[in-house]
Every structure is written in C-alpha cells, then in structure tokens.
Design an enzyme around this catalytic site. Structure first.
Site, short mmCIF file in Angstrom:
data_model
loop_
_atom_site.label_atom_id
_atom_site.label_comp_id
_atom_site.label_asym_id
_atom_site.label_seq_id
_atom_site.Cartn_x
_atom_site.Cartn_y
_atom_site.Cartn_z
N HIS A 78 1.59 2.27 -3.38
CA HIS A 78 0.43 3.14 -3.78
C HIS A 78 0.52 4.50 -3.24
CE1 HIS A 78 -1.88 -0.30 -5.91
NE2 HIS A 78 -2.10 -0.86 -4.88
N GLU B 72 0.64 -1.04 -0.15
CA GLU B 72 0.15 0.01 -0.11
C GLU B 72 0.88 1.36 0.00
OE1 GLU B 72 -3.15 -0.16 -0.60
OE2 GLU B 72 -3.10 -2.41 -0.41
N ASP C 273 -1.78 -1.53 -9.31
CA ASP C 273 -1.70 -3.08 -8.93
C ASP C 273 -1.67 -3.86 -10.30
OD1 ASP C 273 -2.34 -3.33 -6.25
OD2 ASP C 273 -4.21 -2.98 -6.75
#
Length: 904
Positions: free
Chosen positions: A159, A156, A166
């Site tokens: 991200h 995460e 992804d």
C-alpha cells in the site's frame, strides 16, 4: 565537471514528485532509510522494540520472495520518543522525525481498533502517507486473525510504497460473475472456504446454517459470512489474504480477478497488483538477484528524539526594504516565537545579507519574557546583498555554539532575494543532518530554495504580498514529535482591505477540544484600528487590552487569560483612517489539555512540481486523533506569484479526485494554472453547528481480520471483535474552524493566461451503480465536470454488454443506449438515469455490464467509467441453498467495522 554533476543530482532530487518527505530509497535491491517512529504517548517497552525488529526481518524475507528476489529491507531506523529514558545504544536522529515517519506506532483512537492499516488516499501507483500499527497489535498474539506480523507488514508496505489497493471489499463482499455464478470479492478466485450464517455463539463454538439468496439483490443475504479453509493451494494474493499459509505472491495479469468489485479494480482500471508494482519507480531498475540465498537481515538503528532546536535564519538584504517585507517578516517571526514554538524549545536567530550575523545563540523558551530576548534583535534596517549560504553556516554555528548538534535541528530560512551561489553549500547542508524549512518571500526568491527543503525533509512555503501568507507559513512549522497537544492550531487568518471609517465583523468558533494559550493578533498597514473582541459569555476586550510591541511595529496582540471559553467568539475592527488600508486578524490556540485530542487539519498537493498540462490534486485531511471528521466545509485557496487566487471547494464524495467517500480526506483537481513559478496552498476547514460528525468506523486499506478458519471440516473461530453499530458509527462534532498551510508547489510550461480549460477532459466516473426495477435498469453516479470535476459536461455515452470483458476491452463497439433526454448536471451532483435494455432479451439470471463516458465539445472525452454489473433475478418459490466450494461468497459484515459505501 563535478560542479555540474552535483547540480544535476540535486535538481533531480528536487524534481521528484514526492510530497511527504520520506527518506526511503532503494539501492542494489535493498531499502535504506526506513523510519519506524513510536508516539510519545506509548509507554517504554523493550518487547515492543524486539517485536518490531522481528516483524521487519520476517517481512523482508517474505517480500523478497514475493517480488521474485527483487527487494528487501536493508537499513531501518527505529525512533523512540524523548519520553523514553536515554540509553547508550540510542543514537542522535538526523532528519528522522515522527511527523515524517514511514511507519508509526501509536495507540488507536478507539479501544480495540487494532487493525493495521495504511493512510493511503492517492491515485493508483501513488505512495501512501504512513503505516499505522498499534502497540497492542505488536505486543499480543494476532497470528490466527491477521497472520504472521511480517506478512502483515508486507501487505501494508505494498500500500505505502507501490500504491496498490485491497482486493477484498467488506461492503461488496460478493457479486454475480459473467459465468452466472455468485463469486466472492477476492483475488484469486481459487481461495476456498465455507459460507454460513451464525445463529448463536458461545465461547469458541457457534450454531450455524448455510447462507440463502437474497430476493432483492440476487446474491446472498447480508449476514452471510465466509470462513476460509485453513489449507489452501492458491498462492495469490498478498493484497487479499496474506495470512493464509499458501499465499506467497501478488495477483498477476494471469491470476487477477478483473470482475471483483474491489478498490484495486476501481482505482487501477482493473489492472493486477503485480502489474502496478512492476510499473513503480522502485522496479524500473530492480532486476532479480541471482542465486538462491535469502536476503541479508536488516540492520536496525535505535534513535531517540531530541529536544526541539530551531534557528531562524532571516534575510535583511536591501530588497527586503520594498513592499514592507522587513516589517512583515518581523511581525510573522514574532508571532512564531510567541504563539507557535513550543515551550522548552531552544531557539536562536541569525540575520544575513552579503554576510551573516548571529543575533541570538540558542535560548530556551520558558516563559513569556524569554521570547523578548530574541525579538529584540529582529532586524530594523535592510541593506546589502544576499548570501543564503552565509546565513545557513551562521545558523549551524549558533546551534553548535550552544553545545547542540546540528543533526536533527531545524532551520527556518526566509529570503526574498536571488543568490547564484546557493549551490555552494548544498553538500554542507546535507552533511549537517539539519532539517531546513524554506519560506520564499515574493517572486524573486532564489529558485533553488526548494532543493534545500527536499534534501533535508523540511517544509517549503511561498508568501506573496500580505502578512497572512507569512503567518500561515510560520504557523505550519510546529512540533514534529507526534505530541499533538503541543502543536499550535490556527483558527483564523484573514486579510481585510478596509476603506474609510467603517466596522468589519467576524466570528470564530472555539470548540471544547481547544482553548489553551489562545491569542488574537491584529496587524495594519497605515494606522492602528479600533478593536473589540467578545467571548461567548459576553465578556469584551478592547483596543487597550491589546499589547503593542515597540520594535514590532503595526502589530497588536491579545492573549486570552486561562482557557478560552467554548463557543462563538466575535471580533469587530474599525479603520480610523480615511484612506484604504490592509488589516489582518489571526487567532491561534492549543489543545485544552495534554489528554484532549483536538481536531486538526493538514493539507498538501499531490506533487511538489507540475508541468502543464498535468493536473494536480489538492488534499486536505481533517481528523480527531485517527478518526475522520465528516460533513464539513473544506476550502482551498491557491495563490500564484502575481497574486491571482483560485478558491476550490474540496469534496469527500468518493468521486473525481477523491478515492474513498467519507474517510475525512477532502480532495479536488486543480487545473486553473496562471503562469509559471511558485504557487501557495492554504486550506480552511470549518463546521457549523450540528453538521459535522466523527466517524467511528475502521480505516480503509488495512490487513483483513479473519473471523476464523475451516480446519478438518470444523469451523475454528478467532476471538470476536467489538463492533460499532450502524446507528452509533458516527457522533456529532461541535462547530469548529481550522486553517492550515499546505506549503508551496512549482509550475512550469504553463501559458500566461488562466484560460486553459480546453486542455483537460471531463473526469472519469468511478462510482457508477446499477440495479433492476422491473424490466428497467436504474443507474446512479456522481456527475463529472467539463474540466475533470469542475463545471458541467455536455453529454453522456452509455454502453451495455452481456460480456464484462468485451465492454472492458472494446467499449466503443458495445451496444449504445439512447441518452438524448439525459442532460448532465453540475459536477459533484448525483445523476440518475433509467432505461430498458433493448434489444436484449431479459430472462432470469440475465447479467448486464454498463459503463459511461462524459463528453465535452466532441473531442474531449473522459476515460471509460467503472463497470457496473446488474443481474435480473427472479426468486424461486422456496429459498435455495447453493453448493459449497470455490464459488463462495464472502461477507465479513458481522466481524468488521464496515463502512457502507459504493466503491466500485
């Protein structure tokens, strides 16, 4: 020399393009200032704190190795809510708040929806908004389904911080490769496993059968499910399956699967995650650390949120006497004190000109009368020079005089004047720990104002001539605690220029999630108008029901008793003056109850500063809790310093500036620059009856839930998760209206006129789809404009190749299709085109790759679109069962809440 260096330092900070005020920075390979905030609704739990610490510590070591010894977590703040008991180890927060946290811990809006995810809707390489973990994820054992929590956090963090996406795709789980094999959507292609269809499952065992080909798609049937081998050799990739023991690296240019139809390839033009990470700001100066030792463990600080403390610091200098600025400031400030600031908050007020005066030390807002103690001291006369630093220092004094700490307190600074000495208190502001929200009123406000907001994590606003800009700004400065029920919501904010004695009518829907503490406010510039308000049941409120403050002239207010009726409210205004006057109407409210999650809208620009001709993106997110609201009208109004307004309809269509379709994030490119200076953003989100719906599907950009593993030749399943069936995945939402300010941004190098469209090409097509219809190929995509996503392109260029790589690397030399009969539609429309791929020979298994460019006036050409792949498939007489192994299809459709979207 020291003064010059300080100015350069602060200006450099000011010019950073970040919008969300994250306090994270990277120093000597270590991240400092990470904020992990716990929502006030989460019960106190010591185990939660311990598990957060363990997760971050493990993630730090894992990320350190994955980035080849480049980065680790050094200092982390854990912010516990004020609802938790006070403890001696809890420190006082500075600018840290739930609203601006990098990681939030909050209950999901749907039961069992515990997938960790990152709210990420920017372009490739753009930072995300926050990471969301649920308490259940942190307190229960999810090792087999997600992998170790530290690895999930690393996934995460990539991200959030580096803007990668992804490498799996639950909607396009497999594809036909250029080698004419069916491949899983993954990175790397070395991940192995078994594909099966589950017939019946009881307990931890299932009856399975091998997957079959689908005669319509030439791929595998929809219920085909991939179960990865527990033991793997592949090291890549963290953005695919970080839970596999062997996976310790990101996909590089050498291992990246450029063909996979995933969001990483779509958003980052088929670049590997590692290439994008290496181009990030963090890695420009972060070289690998020498040696072989692991990184030091993170240092954790426990902070406890404090009671809200706000001090208004208001300009009363001579320039405030022009254009009714003093009056408009007082009207907006009174609205803030009465309607916006939360009860039990401590509020003070300072006024300044050449010098400053404390008008009110901190006063607790407990009832309808206490605000009058503050509003009674709003300035009635303007005069003198402008000393912003004097106002800020007096604001600090007002806070400390009442035995409160400036650290974590908020200052709302409003000024219209220039001040060459503002830099002199930058260091004191920084050391204070206060959060400073700035409101620039008019075009002459000090240009350095935004530096104060940037360095302290505050909001920044610009208001022009009418009162609505000020009201919108004040309305946005609500609680940052994470308690949505406390926040005031703006339902209406309209300025009406009424000429002569005529009625102006309007409607405002009040939905069932709101209605508590509801106010109507009407302001005017010449003479008080006649007012009629009617609730959905027909009850009327007249001019006499509105309260008019003696000190706060030209403003009248109506507070609806109890909870406002659900349904459509109507208002009618009539100017009784023969000449033209400006009349405004504002409506605010709060959640119906602390247990009711209201629909909220937030907005911002992709950057706080822009240099022409760089385009900006307008973002608006509409949600109820963490669930996106779909199918509504979202409009952005952008205003320049000279009053010029641009209205943009925002889209959630997965094309142009919009990353993912139907995720509740509405966006659009902004290119209509009109000169330099400050621009303001306001967004209006509204839904008519039976048009809006709430999406119950899971978020994008999340750690992948694994249904099970193949171990020693047997399938070992994890606990199945609850599903939302397709026909139940959306629920209707009643009519509603929300307005919100998106703050301000600054533009430089722009020409004075608004005619700059020739500097921007048509937008890139990102959702091209292809399928065979007999011997013809049918294409569909969303039309771009002649200026990014605005207007109509002139023509399209479509090229086709049997080689994916040839088309990707050398588009201009691929076979050109005849598009003379294809006339581009208006931007945002769905385009369809069918052609026969001549002169290619079409046989069973023939694979084609197609891409498009949009053209305007010959020299303005869009970037090459995503590459659509299509395979001619003639099904055999009997269903074939392919061999198991590396070239395996992945389908997680029966285990995840999939959103059926074309995203490649």
């Amino acid at each position: 020399m020291e003064f010059s260096l300080n100015i350069i330092l602060f200006l450099a900070l000011h010019l950073l393009p970040e919008v969300k005020s994250s306090m994270v920075n990277l120093n000597n390979n270590g991240y400092d200032g990470i904020v992990i905030a716990i929502n006030p609704s989460v019960p106190e739990d010591e185990k939660l704190i311990q598990n957060i610490k363990e997760m971050v510590t493990d993630a730090s070591t894992y990320l350190f190795q994955a980035t080849k010894r480049r980065v680790f977590f050094r200092n982390v703040h854990i912010l516990v809510p004020i609802t938790w008991k006070s403890k001696s180890e809890y420190l006082m927060p500075k600018q840290e708040s739930y609203d601006q946290a990098d990681v939030i811990i909050a209950n999901p809006s749907l039961k069992y929806a515990d997938d960790p995810y990152t709210l990420q809707y920017g372009q490739c390489g753009d930072k995300g908004q926050y990471i969301h973990f649920t308490p259940n994820f942190l307190l229960t054992n999810n090792l087999s389904a997600y992998g170790p929590r530290g690895r999930v956090f690393a996934h995460e963090w990539a991200h959030l911080r580096w803007g990668v996406f992804d490498e799996y795709n639950v909607d396009r789980p497999f594809y036909s490769s250029t080698k004419n094999t069916i491949e899983a959507t993954r990175c790397s292609t070395q991940i192995t496993g078994r594909k099966v269809v589950f017939r019946e499952c009881k307990g931890g065992s299932c009856i399975t059968r091998p997957c079959r080909w689908d005669s319509q798609t030439g791929l595998y049937e929809a219920k085909c499910t991939f179960i990865p081998d527990k033991s793997q050799l592949a090291k890549e990739s963290i953005m695919f399956m970080q839970n596999l023991d062997s996976v310790t690296e990101f996909c590089t240019a050498n291992t990246h699967n450029t063909e996979a139809p995933n969001l990483q390839n779509k958003m980052c033009n088929h670049r590997s995650t590692w290439d994008v990470i290496m181009d990030s700001e963090d890695f420009q100066n972060a070289s690998s650390m020498a040696g072989t030792n692991p990184p030091p463990h993170p240092i954790f600080s426990l902070l406890r949120a404090k009671q809200r403390v706000v001090c208004l610091v208001l300009d009363k200098s001579g320039s405030m006497d022009s254009e009714d600025r003093l009056l408009r400031m007082n009207q907006a400030a009174a609205l803030y004190l009465i309607q916006i600031i939360e009860r039990e908050s401590l509020v003070g007020m300072v006024t300044f000109e050449s010098t400053a005066k404390i008008q009110n030390n901190l006063t607790k807002i407990t009832d309808d009368d206490t605000y009058q103690k503050i509003t009674a001291n709003l300035p009635q006369v303007a005069g003198g020079g402008t000393s912003i630093c004097s106002g800020l220092k007096a604001g600090f004094q007002a806070i400390t005089y009442s035995n409160q700490n400036t650290s974590g307190s908020e200052i709302v600074l409003l000024t219209d004047g220039e001040d060459n000495g503002i830099h002199s208190c930058f260091e004191e502001v920084k050391q204070s720990g206060a959060i400073i929200h700035t409101i620039a009123l008019g075009p002459s406000a000090a240009k350095e104002l935004e530096i104060l907001s940037s360095m302290t994590g505050g909001y920044r606003f610009y208001a022009n001539k009418d009162i609505n800009g000020l009201i919108d700004a004040f309305s946005r400065i609500s609680s940052r605690s994470g308690s949505i029920s406390q926040q005031a919501l703006q339902l209406e904010s309209k300025a009406l220029n009424i000429t002569g004695r005529k009625w102006i009518n309007g409607t405002v829907p009040v939905d069932s999630t709101i209605g508590n503490d509801t106010f109507f406010v009407v302001t005017w510039t010449v003479q008080k108008p006649e007012i009629i308000i009617q609730d959905p049941k027909g009850k009327k409120y007249n001019t006499s029901d509105f309260k008019e403050d003696k000190l706060n002239r030209r403003s009248a207010r109506l507070r609806i008793p109890g909870v406002a009726e659900t349904g459509t409210w109507t208002y009618s205004l009539r100017s009784n003056h023969p000449n033209s006057q400006l009349i405004t109407v504002t409506m605010t409210t709060r959640a119906k109850s602390p247990t009711t999650l209201p629909i909220i809208a937030t907005a911002h620009m992709s950057q706080n500063t822009a240099r022409y001709p760089s385009p900006l993106i307008v973002y608006a997110r509409v949600s109820q809790g963490f669930l996106p609201v779909l199918g509504i009208n979202v409009t952005a109004i952008i205003e320049t310093e000279d009053g010029h307004q641009v209205t943009l309809e925002l889209w959630d269509n997965g094309a142009g500036a919009d990353t993912v379709k139907n995720d509740g994030v509405y966006s659009r490119y902004f290119t209509d620059y009109h000169g330099n200076g400050r621009y303001s953003l306001k967004v209006h989100a509204q839904a008519r009856q039976n048009t809006a719906r709430l999406s119950l599907r899971q978020q994008q950009n999340k750690a992948l839930y694994i249904p099970g593993y193949v171990e020693d030749g047997k399938i070992i399943l994890n606990s199945p998760r609850s599903e939302v069936k397709d026909d139940l995945a959306q629920v209707e939402v009643e009519a509603f209206s929300r307005l919100t300010s998106g703050g301000s941004f600054t533009v430089s190098k722009a020409p004075p006129s608004g005619d700059q469209h020739h500097d921007f090409p048509p937008g890139k097509i990102v959702d091209l789809e292809a399928k065979f219809n007999g011997d013809y190929i049918q294409l569909s995509w969303t039309a771009p404009g002649y200026v990014l996503d605005k207007g109509r392109a002139e023509r399209y260029i479509i090229r086709i190749s049997e080689s994916f790589l040839d088309l990707q690397k050398d588009f201009d030399n691929a076979t050109l299709m005849n598009t003379s009969l294809l006339i581009p539609k208006e931007a945002g429309s769905t385009e369809n085109f069918e052609f026969k791929p001549e002169p290619f020979k079409i046989e069973n298994g023939t694979n084609f790759n197609i891409a498009i460019q949009a053209i305007y006036q010959g020299n303005l050409t869009s970037k090459v679109s995503n590459i659509a792949q299509v395979t001619k498939f003639i099904p055999p007489q009997e269903p074939s069962i392919p061999a198991l192994g590396t070239n395996t299809a992945i389908s997680l459709a029966i285990f995840v809440l999939a959103v059926i979207l074309p995203i490649f």
